[in-house]
Design a protein around this motif. Structure first.
Motif, PDB file in Angstrom:
ATOM      1  N   ALA A  34       0.825  -1.122   0.064  1.00 25.34           N
ATOM      2  CA  ALA A  34       0.035   0.057   0.002  1.00 25.34           C
ATOM      3  C   ALA A  34       1.022   1.202  -0.144  1.00 25.34           C
ATOM      4  CB  ALA A  34      -0.870   0.006   1.242  1.00 25.34           C
ATOM      5  N   ALA A  35       2.046   1.111   0.903  1.00 26.72           N
ATOM      6  CA  ALA A  35       2.645   2.417   0.940  1.00 26.72           C
ATOM      7  C   ALA A  35       3.482   2.724  -0.531  1.00 26.72           C
ATOM      8  CB  ALA A  35       3.712   2.263   1.892  1.00 26.72           C
ATOM      9  N   ILE A  36       3.991   1.589  -0.940  1.00 21.11           N
ATOM     10  CA  ILE A  36       4.729   1.544  -2.460  1.00 21.11           C
ATOM     11  C   ILE A  36       3.627   2.204  -3.497  1.00 21.11           C
ATOM     12  CG2 ILE A  36       5.905   0.469  -4.147  1.00 21.11           C
ATOM     13  CD1 ILE A  36       7.211  -1.133  -2.049  1.00 21.11           C
ATOM     14  N   THR A  37       2.589   1.665  -3.536  1.00 25.19           N
ATOM     15  CA  THR A  37       1.538   2.134  -4.407  1.00 25.19           C
ATOM     16  C   THR A  37       1.014   3.629  -4.135  1.00 25.19           C
ATOM     17  OG1 THR A  37       0.652  -0.157  -4.490  1.00 25.19           O
ATOM     18  CG2 THR A  37      -0.701   1.616  -5.337  1.00 25.19           C
ATOM     19  N   LEU A  38       0.939   4.054  -3.255  1.00 26.29           N
ATOM     20  CA  LEU A  38       0.488   5.255  -2.695  1.00 26.29           C
ATOM     21  C   LEU A  38       1.916   6.458  -3.495  1.00 26.29           C
ATOM     22  CD1 LEU A  38      -1.176   7.442  -1.476  1.00 26.29           C
ATOM     23  CD2 LEU A  38      -0.029   7.168   0.762  1.00 26.29           C
ATOM     24  N   PHE A  39       2.887   5.833  -2.851  1.00 27.93           N
ATOM     25  CA  PHE A  39       4.224   6.633  -3.310  1.00 27.93           C
ATOM     26  C   PHE A  39       4.290   6.763  -4.905  1.00 27.93           C
ATOM     27  CE2 PHE A  39       8.640   6.859  -4.335  1.00 27.93           C
ATOM     28  CZ  PHE A  39       9.010   8.237  -3.930  1.00 27.93           C
ATOM     29  N   TYR A  40       4.325   5.734  -5.473  1.00 29.18           N
ATOM     30  CA  TYR A  40       4.122   5.534  -6.685  1.00 29.18           C
ATOM     31  C   TYR A  40       2.957   6.433  -7.553  1.00 29.18           C
ATOM     32  CZ  TYR A  40       3.840   3.867 -11.613  1.00 29.18           C
ATOM     33  OH  TYR A  40       3.668   3.651 -13.111  1.00 29.18           O
ATOM     34  N   VAL A  41       1.791   6.555  -7.019  1.00 24.51           N
ATOM     35  CA  VAL A  41       0.621   7.229  -7.464  1.00 24.51           C
ATOM     36  C   VAL A  41       1.035   8.749  -7.415  1.00 24.51           C
ATOM     37  CG1 VAL A  41      -1.800   7.889  -7.054  1.00 24.51           C
ATOM     38  CG2 VAL A  41      -1.253   5.544  -7.332  1.00 24.51           C
ATOM     39  N   ILE A  42       1.556   9.018  -6.238  1.00 27.26           N
ATOM     40  CA  ILE A  42       1.628  10.631  -5.921  1.00 27.26           C
ATOM     41  C   ILE A  42       2.973  11.070  -6.725  1.00 27.26           C
ATOM     42  CG2 ILE A  42       2.874  12.121  -4.180  1.00 27.26           C
ATOM     43  CD1 ILE A  42       1.494  10.667  -2.312  1.00 27.26           C
TER      44      ILE A  42
END
Length: 74
Positions: A34-42
């Protein structure tokens, strides 16, 4: 591109298997994902048109428009 897909698929399979075997690991992996996905989206988000940076235009004075005080007397 194909090699990247195969490696990602294999890593995904290993992660799913590890999460299946250990519940605590599954929670940690889900949080990390979840953290990596959020970072990627941002990081890949496009800036709105109102927040895009523009370069300030440069002002140049043509040689023919030199002030009279700067001209030399004949």
């Amino acid at each position: 591109m194909f090699l990247t897909f195969v490696v990602a698929l294999l890593v995904g399979c290993v992660v799913v298997y590890a999460a299946y075997k250990d519940t605590k690991l599954a929670v940690a992996l889900a949080a990390g994902f979840a953290a990596i996905t959020l970072f990627y989206v941002i990081m890949n988000r496009e800036q709105p048109a109102t927040q895009q940076q523009t370069v300030a235009p440069s002002i140049t004075t043509p040689v023919s428009e030199v002030p009279a005080s700067a001209r030399s007397a004949p």
